[in-house]
Design an enzyme around this catalytic site. Structure first.
Site, short mmCIF file in Angstrom:
data_model
loop_
_atom_site.label_atom_id
_atom_site.label_comp_id
_atom_site.label_asym_id
_atom_site.label_seq_id
_atom_site.Cartn_x
_atom_site.Cartn_y
_atom_site.Cartn_z
N SER A 15 -12.77 -128.89 25.76
CA SER A 15 -11.77 -128.19 26.59
C SER A 15 -10.71 -127.51 25.73
O SER A 15 -10.24 -126.42 26.07
CB SER A 15 -11.14 -129.13 27.62
OG SER A 15 -10.24 -130.02 27.03
N ASN A 16 -10.34 -128.12 24.61
CA ASN A 16 -9.40 -127.44 23.71
C ASN A 16 -10.05 -126.23 23.06
O ASN A 16 -9.41 -125.19 22.88
CB ASN A 16 -8.85 -128.40 22.66
CG ASN A 16 -7.71 -129.24 23.21
OD1 ASN A 16 -6.61 -128.77 23.40
ND2 ASN A 16 -8.01 -130.51 23.53
N ASN A 109 -4.83 -130.33 13.66
CA ASN A 109 -5.45 -131.26 14.62
C ASN A 109 -4.52 -131.36 15.83
O ASN A 109 -3.33 -131.09 15.73
CB ASN A 109 -5.61 -132.64 13.97
CG ASN A 109 -6.25 -133.64 14.92
OD1 ASN A 109 -7.24 -133.34 15.59
ND2 ASN A 109 -5.67 -134.84 15.01
N HIS A 111 -3.37 -134.25 18.73
CA HIS A 111 -3.46 -135.67 19.08
C HIS A 111 -2.79 -135.85 20.45
O HIS A 111 -1.71 -135.30 20.68
CB HIS A 111 -2.74 -136.52 18.02
CG HIS A 111 -2.87 -137.98 18.29
ND1 HIS A 111 -4.04 -138.67 18.11
CD2 HIS A 111 -1.98 -138.87 18.77
CE1 HIS A 111 -3.87 -139.93 18.45
NE2 HIS A 111 -2.62 -140.09 18.85
N ASP A 152 -3.81 -138.69 11.48
CA ASP A 152 -2.64 -138.38 12.32
C ASP A 152 -1.30 -138.44 11.59
O ASP A 152 -0.25 -138.62 12.22
CB ASP A 152 -2.58 -139.33 13.54
CG ASP A 152 -3.84 -139.29 14.37
OD1 ASP A 152 -4.41 -138.20 14.53
OD2 ASP A 152 -4.27 -140.36 14.86
N GLU A 181 -1.91 -129.96 26.20
CA GLU A 181 -2.70 -129.69 24.99
C GLU A 181 -3.19 -128.25 24.99
O GLU A 181 -3.18 -127.57 23.96
CB GLU A 181 -3.91 -130.62 24.90
CG GLU A 181 -3.56 -132.08 24.66
CD GLU A 181 -4.81 -132.94 24.47
OE1 GLU A 181 -5.75 -132.52 23.79
OE2 GLU A 181 -4.83 -134.06 25.02
C1 GRF Z 1 -8.25 -134.22 23.10
O1 GRF Z 1 -7.63 -135.14 23.94
C2 GRF Z 1 -7.54 -134.14 21.79
O2 GRF Z 1 -6.18 -134.42 21.90
C3 GRF Z 1 -8.22 -135.18 20.97
O3 GRF Z 1 -9.56 -135.14 21.36
C4 GRF Z 1 -9.65 -134.66 22.69
C5 GRF Z 1 -10.62 -133.52 22.69
O4 GRF Z 1 -10.86 -133.07 23.99
N1 GRF Z 1 -8.03 -134.94 19.56
P1 GRF Z 1 -11.68 -131.75 24.23
O5 GRF Z 1 -13.05 -131.95 23.59
O6 GRF Z 1 -10.94 -130.63 23.57
O7 GRF Z 1 -11.77 -131.57 25.70
#
Ligand code: GRF
Length: 210
Positions: A15-16, A109, A111, A152, A181
């Protein structure tokens, strides 16, 4: 216009990654995702890359005899795609030191907590949000940071905050944080694209654009 590599792990949902792709498409990021590198070609995140016409390259850490070999394959992929910035998005490992040295302060990254809280090895996904709820914090959020040799701990670029509400579960809190995010990562990447991030020790200064 910067070229971005996004790295994801085995079961990455992506999703990110999608938020970054969308922000590149609508101009919130002056850049393009040039390649998605995953530890497993079959993850939902890698499907998303292919669906968006972005090369999805599988690089399995376990296929290499050493960290140095893994690093050299990653650096080869980044070079082939002229990568300026590497964004970890659900990539669960420490990157080899050779990659970090070659891309010093060019690896980010995200978090899903307010660092330095609820972080470190094993603190991922719902574990993070459950720890926040169990501790009783009243706010949580997300942190975009540069990556160093530990989990982190690198210099913080930006953070966004959400309330922790009565009756929250790890699932409801995760969903509230995830919305932030998807704003935070594109914002941080755009600051990088504009050359506005200066790392001084562990402090990241955001310089005013001209
Ligand atoms: C997110 O919650 C991010 O903060 C963490 O891993 C997750 C990845 O989610 N590092 P997605 O694959 O981007 O949906």
């Amino acid at each position: 216009m910067i070229r971005i590599a996004v790295m994801v792990s085995g079961h990455g949902r992506g999703s990110n990654l999608q938020a970054i792709i969308d922000a590149c498409a609508d101009g919130r990021i002056d850049g393009r995702v040039g390649v998605v590198v995953g530890t497993n070609a079959e993850s939902p995140a890698m499907d998303r890359a292919r669906d968006n016409g972005i090369p999805a390259v599988e690089v399995r850490p376990k296929a290499f005899d050493s960290d140095a070999q893994y690093a050299s394959r990653l650096l080869q992929v980044f070079a082939e795609h002229n990568i300026d910035l590497v964004c970890l998005a659900g990539y669960m490992r420490i990157l080899p030191s050779d990659v970090l040295a070659a891309y010093r302060w060019r690896v980010m990254n995200i978090h899903p907590a307010l660092l330095p809280l609820f972080c470190g090895k094993g603190m991922y996904g719902e574990h993070v949000h459950q720890a926040a709820i169990d501790y009783g914090v009243k706010v949580s959020g997300c942190t975009v940071h540069f990556v160093d040799e530990e989990y982190d701990t690198g210099p913080i670029i930006l953070q966004r905050v959400v309330p922790v509400e009565e009756g929250d579960t790890a699932v409801t809190l995760a969903a509230r944080v995830l919305v932030e995010e998807h704003k935070a990562y594109p914002q941080a990447i755009q600051l990088f694209a504009q050359s506005r991030l200066k790392v001084e020790g562990r402090i990241v200064r955001v310089v005013v654009s001209n």
